[in-house]
Design a protein around this motif. Structure first.
Motif, PDB file in Angstrom:
ATOM      1  N   HIS A  81       0.966  -1.479   0.027  1.00  0.00           N
ATOM      2  CA  HIS A  81      -0.042   0.098   0.149  1.00  0.00           C
ATOM      3  C   HIS A  81       0.692   1.094  -0.121  1.00  0.00           C
ATOM      4  O   HIS A  81       0.366   2.325  -0.582  1.00  0.00           O
ATOM      5  CB  HIS A  81      -0.952   0.009   1.232  1.00  0.00           C
ATOM      6  CG  HIS A  81      -2.078  -0.896   0.986  1.00  0.00           C
ATOM      7  ND1 HIS A  81      -1.820  -2.294   1.694  1.00  0.00           N
ATOM      8  CD2 HIS A  81      -3.204  -1.021   0.442  1.00  0.00           C
ATOM      9  CE1 HIS A  81      -3.066  -2.938   1.335  1.00  0.00           C
ATOM     10  NE2 HIS A  81      -3.827  -2.075   0.619  1.00  0.00           N
ATOM     11  N   ASP A 166      -3.763  -2.540  -6.900  1.00  0.00           N
ATOM     12  CA  ASP A 166      -4.381  -3.283  -5.836  1.00  0.00           C
ATOM     13  C   ASP A 166      -5.900  -3.945  -6.420  1.00  0.00           C
ATOM     14  O   ASP A 166      -6.763  -2.878  -6.806  1.00  0.00           O
ATOM     15  CB  ASP A 166      -4.433  -2.355  -4.555  1.00  0.00           C
ATOM     16  CG  ASP A 166      -5.466  -3.034  -3.199  1.00  0.00           C
ATOM     17  OD1 ASP A 166      -5.642  -4.029  -3.548  1.00  0.00           O
ATOM     18  OD2 ASP A 166      -5.089  -2.235  -2.273  1.00  0.00           O
ATOM     19  N   HIS A 170     -11.488  -4.192  -1.288  1.00  0.00           N
ATOM     20  CA  HIS A 170     -11.788  -2.973  -0.665  1.00  0.00           C
ATOM     21  C   HIS A 170     -11.085  -1.851  -1.339  1.00  0.00           C
ATOM     22  O   HIS A 170     -11.270  -0.779  -1.116  1.00  0.00           O
ATOM     23  CB  HIS A 170     -10.890  -3.393   0.929  1.00  0.00           C
ATOM     24  CG  HIS A 170      -9.456  -3.618   0.735  1.00  0.00           C
ATOM     25  ND1 HIS A 170      -8.784  -4.189   1.471  1.00  0.00           N
ATOM     26  CD2 HIS A 170      -8.528  -2.701   0.036  1.00  0.00           C
ATOM     27  CE1 HIS A 170      -7.724  -4.107   1.169  1.00  0.00           C
ATOM     28  NE2 HIS A 170      -7.301  -3.268   0.332  1.00  0.00           N
TER      29      HIS A 170
END
Ligand code: MN3
Length: 205
Positions: A81, A166, A170
């Protein structure tokens, strides 16, 4: 102490692809939790002063298997991240320039071909995971995908990631629900290619 990357732009800055609510949950909850967990586990394992790349590249040195797995997952979540959020921007989009653009053309034929190949990996990753553009020890560009919070470092490839997508739900579900391909397509509108080019230069050293 591992420090979470802080966003240099407002939460509503990426609204064309990542809305405010998604960004708040993703950065302030998911990423923050990986960071908190990593710091607690690293302290326990006595590896809190290691560089994250060094740590993820030598997981087999952590003898306690529960700690090793915890650091692999949370350390991956922390590192992945940090890279993801540092290579997107409200001023992103377009195409890379300079040496990175030349290398992409040399490797994949064109930016469009690169985009299609990494998008196919991102869309095709079954379940949660990531798509990667990395630099090999020989300075070549290579694409890959990984599950969960694994990455080319924790998988022991020896390659250095410079850009990632990603594809955990989510990252996109509040805006796109099941439409991962649309999220991946829109994602190219927020990529900060100058930041990726900096990562490319750093990886070549
Ligand atoms: Mn995520």
């Amino acid at each position: 102490m591992f420090k979470q990357y802080q966003l240099p732009f407002a939460y509503d800055g990426l609204a064309g692809c990542i809305n405010e609510e998604t960004l708040q949950f993703h950065h302030d909850k998911h990423h923050a939790t990986y960071t908190t967990n990593l710091n607690a586990l690293a302290e326990k394992a006595g590896v809190q002063d290691m560089d994250i790349v060094e740590l993820l590249g030598s997981l087999d040195k952590i003898e306690d298997l529960a700690l090793r797995t915890g650091i692999r997952n949370n350390g991956g979540g922390f590192y992945n991240h940090n890279l993801y959020f540092a290579t997107i921007s409200p001023n992103g989009g377009g195409e890379p320039t300079g040496e990175l653009a030349e290398k992409i053309n040399e490797t994949f034929g064109s930016f469009q071909a690169f985009k299609e190949q990494i998008s196919a990996l991102a869309v095709g990753q079954f379940g949660s995971g990531w798509a990667w553009l990395s630099v090999t020890p020989e300075g070549e560009l290579v694409l890959s995908a990984s599950a969960n919070q694994d990455n080319p470092i924790s998988l022991g490839t020896g390659n250095m990631p410079i850009f990632t997508i990603d594809v955990w739900e989510h990252a996109y579900y509040l805006m796109y629900q099941n439409l991962r391909p649309k999220y991946v397509e829109d994602f190219f509108g927020i990529v900060d290619w100058d930041a990726v080019a900096e990562n490319y230069k750093a990886a070549l050293k």
